[in-house]
Design a protein around this motif. Structure first.
Motif, short mmCIF file in Angstrom:
data_model
loop_
_atom_site.label_atom_id
_atom_site.label_comp_id
_atom_site.label_asym_id
_atom_site.label_seq_id
_atom_site.Cartn_x
_atom_site.Cartn_y
_atom_site.Cartn_z
N ASP A 1 0.87 -1.18 0.00
CA ASP A 1 0.00 0.00 0.00
C ASP A 1 0.91 1.23 0.00
O ASP A 1 2.05 1.16 0.46
CB ASP A 1 -0.85 -0.05 1.29
CG ASP A 1 -1.86 1.07 1.38
OD1 ASP A 1 -2.00 1.85 0.42
OD2 ASP A 1 -2.52 1.16 2.45
N PHE B 1 -4.58 -10.33 7.61
CA PHE B 1 -3.67 -9.41 6.92
C PHE B 1 -2.48 -9.19 7.85
O PHE B 1 -2.66 -8.82 9.02
CB PHE B 1 -4.48 -8.13 6.69
CG PHE B 1 -3.75 -6.89 6.27
CD1 PHE B 1 -2.68 -6.36 6.97
CD2 PHE B 1 -4.21 -6.18 5.17
CE1 PHE B 1 -2.07 -5.19 6.60
CE2 PHE B 1 -3.61 -4.99 4.79
CZ PHE B 1 -2.54 -4.51 5.51
N PRO C 1 -6.18 -0.52 -0.16
CA PRO C 1 -6.45 -1.00 -1.53
C PRO C 1 -5.67 -2.25 -1.97
O PRO C 1 -5.68 -2.57 -3.17
CB PRO C 1 -6.01 0.20 -2.38
CG PRO C 1 -4.84 0.78 -1.63
CD PRO C 1 -5.13 0.53 -0.17
N GLU C 2 -5.04 -2.99 -1.06
CA GLU C 2 -4.26 -4.17 -1.49
C GLU C 2 -5.11 -5.18 -2.26
O GLU C 2 -4.66 -5.77 -3.24
CB GLU C 2 -3.65 -4.87 -0.27
CG GLU C 2 -2.47 -4.14 0.37
CD GLU C 2 -2.90 -3.23 1.50
OE1 GLU C 2 -4.06 -2.73 1.48
OE2 GLU C 2 -2.10 -3.01 2.42
#
Ligand code: AMP
Ligand code: GLY
Length: 457
Positions: free
Chosen positions: A243, A300, A322-323
């Motif tokens: 990111d 994550f 937004p990964e």
């Protein structure tokens, strides 16, 4: 099968898009979704009354899932997970992807996750937990004056040079405002006063974690996890992603929700990847199993890499945004099947297949973001030019001009700071970047702005 995706961002648009590609999926419902999900094949938006982290709203979603015979529900953001939406759905026998409320503490409490990491030997920055302002202040004063407390006596050998900054983390969820990297005693005192004394983050800041600042490069690893008491746990990591959190080129300016992402990360070396498995992934899995956690969902790992050694800065109990917009376009496997494998504990046999090449996904924002910005501006898209790049637009702060829920219609207008990302695949990172930026040129709205160095920083 019928699938329900809860959330309204670019991550949820990418989830809806990927799920719709599955031959098994008949319908996708996005609650509430956004202007982008409304236009996606097989997808219908569902109007949501109230905040999805509130019990009343979650009960409404649960009723909807029962009525529509939803076979699979995926929770996008952390807030509803923190409030136990998974517990509610499971109690009614519904299949839902996400950790239960207890396991969600890996993200919702920094003090819990820090002690979990320490308990199971997950490599992380050395830190201490403080529940009272005065004790935290004494530590901070000692740390900066070099006279009293330090992290030096902790298990790991000290780095060659003592890092001068101190990281101050509010315990609870704070929408990105809970971490302060203090370079001086004055800054650290200010952060403690704000979190612990003035309670600017409410209860979230009354406990803090103080930890050493690790200088390195940041990498996000998203993964599918399947763990239930009494079952053999399994974790399947995805391709790595990065990111770009700062607002302006060159990683300058304020932090944002993410100005773009790339996948995979070219500088995540083989050695560091191996280190991630042994120093972070395996002890995490051991811990989740030892604690008897009920966690069938995405996880994550927010990593800092220093000299090929991985330090875990945080867990998130969901996919990254937004990964996800950069990672999912690289996934060749069926996403609905992957979710089913997490739920029925067959993840260890799941064939996770990745495409060759790379994805670059810069985010287009309204210029004032993360400060004040206008909403309601028409978004125009030159479709032939966009198509020529092969890029996919994932919308976030974008709404249709008319209707709500299933009845939305009309062209898109801006409705948030981060409006969309252009996710482009390329044979390599250079081609992906070139295509993604060409795709952004095919989009326009008033005061549109973006970083020009995603994947190059
Ligand atoms: P977190 O929510 O814990 O991931 O923290 C948010 C951001 O703060 C991270 O993405 C890093 O950029 C930074 N950060 C957190 N902890 C540390 C640390 N120990 N050393 C350096 N940077 C950190
Ligand atoms: N991209 C960071 C996050 O999703 O928390």
């Amino acid at each position: 099968m019928n699938v329900l995706v809860i959330g309204s961002g670019g991550r949820e648009h990418a989830l809806v898009w990927k799920l719709a590609q599955s031959a098994e999926v008949k319908k996708v419902f996005a609650a509430p979704g956004n202007g982008g999900t409304a236009g996606e094949a097989k997808c219908t938006n569902i109007a949501v009354d109230g905040d999805i982290s509130e019990e009343k709203t979650q009960t409404g979603l649960l009723e909807f899932a029962k009525q529509e015979h939803i076979d699979l529900t995926i929770i996008g953001p952390e807030a509803p997970l923190a409030e136990g939406i998974v517990d509610r759905f499971r109690a009614e026998g519904l299949a839902v992807v996400g950790p239960d409320k207890n396991a969600a503490r890996l993200e919702t409490s920094k003090a819990f996750s820090k002690s979990f990491m320490e308990r199971y030997g997950v490599r992380t920055a050395r830190g201490k937990i403080f529940r009272g302002h005065d004790a935290a202040l004494r530590f901070v004063q000692g740390y900066f004056k070099g006279t009293g407390f330090s992290f030096k006596d902790e298990a790991e050998p000290p780095p060659e040079k003592k890092p001068s900054s101190l990281v101050i983390k509010a315990d609870g969820l704070a929408a990105g405002k809970g971490v302060i990297i203090a370079a001086s005693l004055a800054e650290a005192e200010g952060a403690l006063a704000s979190f612990m004394r003035d309670k600017t983050l409410g209860e979230a800041g009354t406990t803090v974690v103080l930890e050493e600042c690790i200088e390195g490069t940041e990498i996000s690893v998203l993964a599918a996890l399947s763990a239930s008491p009494g079952k053999k746990p399994c974790i399947l990591p995805f391709v790595s992603a990065r990111d770009h959190k700062r607002r302006f080129d060159g990683a300058k300016g304020p932090n944002t929700g993410g100005m773009g992402a790339i996948a995979p990360v070219p500088d995540f070396s083989e050695i560091a990847q191996k280190d991630f498995r042994t120093a972070v992934l395996e002890p995490t899995l051991k811990g989740i199993s030892a604690e008897g956690m009920e966690y069938r969902g995405f996880i994550f790992f927010g990593l800092m890499i220093r000299k090929n050694r991985c330090y875990l800065l945080e867990y998130n109990v969901r996919l990254g945004d937004p990964e996800t917009q950069a990672v999912l376009p690289l996934l060749d496997s069926d996403f609905a099947e992957l979710c089913k494998a997490m739920l029925d504990h067959s993840l260890d046999n799941f064939p996770l297949v990745w495409k060759e090449g790379a994805v670059c996904a810069p985010v287009a924002v309204a210029a004032g973001y993360p400060g004040a910005y206008d909403k309601g501006d028409p978004i125009t898209i030159d479709r032939p030019a966009l198509q020529e790049t092969g890029a996919k637009l994932f919308f976030a702060g974008a709404a249709a001009t008319a209707g709500t829920g299933a009845a939305v219609s009309g062209p898109l207008i801006t409705s948030g700071g981060r409006v969309l990302s252009a996710s482009a695949w390329g044979v390599n990172a250079v081609e992906a970047r070139e295509r993604a930026y060409r795709a952004l040129k095919a989009v326009s709205f008033a005061d549109m702005d973006y970083r020009t160095d995603i994947g190059r920083e």
